[in-house]
Motif scaffolding. Sequence first.
Motif, PDB file in Angstrom:
ATOM      1  N   ARG A 180      15.633 -43.641  30.229  1.00  0.00           N
ATOM      2  CA  ARG A 180      15.137 -43.006  29.003  1.00  0.00           C
ATOM      3  C   ARG A 180      13.899 -43.717  28.462  1.00  0.00           C
ATOM      4  N   ASP A 181      13.090 -42.926  27.769  1.00  0.00           N
ATOM      5  CA  ASP A 181      11.923 -43.468  27.067  1.00  0.00           C
ATOM      6  C   ASP A 181      12.310 -43.942  25.673  1.00  0.00           C
ATOM      7  N   VAL A 182      13.244 -43.200  25.056  1.00  0.00           N
ATOM      8  CA  VAL A 182      13.667 -43.487  23.690  1.00  0.00           C
ATOM      9  C   VAL A 182      15.165 -43.245  23.588  1.00  0.00           C
ATOM     10  N   SER A 183      15.825 -44.072  22.786  1.00  0.00           N
ATOM     11  CA  SER A 183      17.237 -43.882  22.491  1.00  0.00           C
ATOM     12  C   SER A 183      17.400 -43.818  20.975  1.00  0.00           C
ATOM     13  N   PHE A 184      18.159 -42.827  20.522  1.00  0.00           N
ATOM     14  CA  PHE A 184      18.459 -42.659  19.104  1.00  0.00           C
ATOM     15  C   PHE A 184      19.940 -42.904  18.903  1.00  0.00           C
ATOM     16  N   ALA A 185      20.320 -43.457  17.770  1.00  0.00           N
ATOM     17  CA  ALA A 185      21.726 -43.665  17.440  1.00  0.00           C
ATOM     18  C   ALA A 185      21.965 -43.267  15.991  1.00  0.00           C
ATOM     19  N   ALA A 186      22.937 -42.384  15.788  1.00  0.00           N
ATOM     20  CA  ALA A 186      23.296 -41.933  14.444  1.00  0.00           C
ATOM     21  C   ALA A 186      24.670 -41.273  14.509  1.00  0.00           C
ATOM     22  N   ASP A 187      25.237 -40.970  13.339  1.00  0.00           N
ATOM     23  CA  ASP A 187      26.504 -40.247  13.342  1.00  0.00           C
ATOM     24  C   ASP A 187      26.231 -38.740  13.399  1.00  0.00           C
ATOM     25  N   ALA A 188      27.273 -37.973  13.668  1.00  0.00           N
ATOM     26  CA  ALA A 188      27.143 -36.526  13.839  1.00  0.00           C
ATOM     27  C   ALA A 188      26.553 -35.857  12.595  1.00  0.00           C
ATOM     28  N   ASP A 189      27.015 -36.246  11.416  1.00  0.00           N
ATOM     29  CA  ASP A 189      26.514 -35.622  10.185  1.00  0.00           C
ATOM     30  C   ASP A 189      25.010 -35.803  10.029  1.00  0.00           C
ATOM     31  N   THR A 190      24.510 -36.971  10.380  1.00  0.00           N
ATOM     32  CA  THR A 190      23.067 -37.226  10.272  1.00  0.00           C
ATOM     33  C   THR A 190      22.294 -36.325  11.220  1.00  0.00           C
ATOM     34  N   TYR A 191      22.739 -36.229  12.481  1.00  0.00           N
ATOM     35  CA  TYR A 191      22.057 -35.343  13.428  1.00  0.00           C
ATOM     36  C   TYR A 191      22.068 -33.899  12.929  1.00  0.00           C
ATOM     37  N   LEU A 192      23.187 -33.445  12.402  1.00  0.00           N
ATOM     38  CA  LEU A 192      23.280 -32.068  11.918  1.00  0.00           C
ATOM     39  C   LEU A 192      22.395 -31.829  10.702  1.00  0.00           C
ATOM     40  N   GLU A 193      22.335 -32.793   9.794  1.00  0.00           N
ATOM     41  CA  GLU A 193      21.464 -32.654   8.625  1.00  0.00           C
ATOM     42  C   GLU A 193      20.003 -32.547   9.048  1.00  0.00           C
ATOM     43  N   ILE A 194      19.605 -33.330  10.035  1.00  0.00           N
ATOM     44  CA  ILE A 194      18.238 -33.262  10.553  1.00  0.00           C
ATOM     45  C   ILE A 194      18.011 -31.908  11.229  1.00  0.00           C
ATOM     46  N   LEU A 195      18.941 -31.507  12.056  1.00  0.00           N
ATOM     47  CA  LEU A 195      18.839 -30.252  12.796  1.00  0.00           C
ATOM     48  C   LEU A 195      18.699 -29.046  11.879  1.00  0.00           C
ATOM     49  N   HIS A 196      19.413 -29.048  10.756  1.00  0.00           N
ATOM     50  CA  HIS A 196      19.400 -27.921   9.815  1.00  0.00           C
ATOM     51  C   HIS A 196      18.330 -28.050   8.733  1.00  0.00           C
ATOM     52  N   GLY A 197      17.466 -29.063   8.847  1.00  0.00           N
ATOM     53  CA  GLY A 197      16.364 -29.218   7.908  1.00  0.00           C
ATOM     54  C   GLY A 197      16.767 -29.780   6.555  1.00  0.00           C
ATOM     55  N   GLU A 198      17.951 -30.347   6.466  1.00  0.00           N
ATOM     56  CA  GLU A 198      18.438 -30.908   5.208  1.00  0.00           C
ATOM     57  C   GLU A 198      18.042 -32.373   5.021  1.00  0.00           C
ATOM     58  N   LEU A 199      17.611 -33.006   6.099  1.00  0.00           N
ATOM     59  CA  LEU A 199      17.227 -34.415   6.068  1.00  0.00           C
ATOM     60  C   LEU A 199      15.976 -34.591   6.917  1.00  0.00           C
ATOM     61  N   ASN A 200      14.954 -35.161   6.338  1.00  0.00           N
ATOM     62  CA  ASN A 200      13.727 -35.443   7.064  1.00  0.00           C
ATOM     63  C   ASN A 200      13.999 -36.567   8.062  1.00  0.00           C
ATOM     64  N   PRO A 201      13.643 -36.380   9.340  1.00  0.00           N
ATOM     65  CA  PRO A 201      13.907 -37.410  10.348  1.00  0.00           C
ATOM     66  C   PRO A 201      13.278 -38.759  10.018  1.00  0.00           C
ATOM     67  N   MET A 202      12.093 -38.747   9.409  1.00  0.00           N
ATOM     68  CA  MET A 202      11.431 -40.006   9.067  1.00  0.00           C
ATOM     69  C   MET A 202      12.184 -40.731   7.952  1.00  0.00           C
TER      70      MET A 202
END
Length: 105
Positions: A59-81
Motif C-alpha cells: 500500500r501507498d497509504v494506510s488509514f485507521a478509524a472506527d466504522a462510525d468515522t468512515y461512515l460520517e466521512i462517506l455521507h458528507g457529515e464529517l470533513n476528512p481533513m
Amino acid sequence: MTFESLFATIKEKLEGADVRDIRGHVALEFQVRGEAKGMFFVEITNGRIRIEPYNYHDRDVSFAADADTYLEILHGELNPMIAFATGRVKVYGDMQKAMLAMSLL
C-alpha cells in the motif's frame, strides 16, 4: 454494525467514484477499528478502481478509524481533513496519495 455491512456500504459508494483521470497506481488500505473491526483496500490503476475486503501489503497509504468515522466521512457529515486533524483518522504513508483518497469520499 458488522464489518461486512460497513464494507458493502463503502464499496457501493466508491465503485461509483470518478477515477478516470487518475493515472498510474494508487493502493490504499483502510483499517476499521472497534466493533466492525476489519480491513479493506482500494486500488486505482490507470483510471480503474478495485475494492476488496482484505489487507494490501504494498500500500501507498494506510488509514485507521472506527466504522462510525468512515461512515460520517462517506455521507458528507464529517470533513476528512477535520477527522485527520482531530485524530479520528490516523494516516500512515504518502500524504499526497492520502489527499487523493479523501477526494474520492
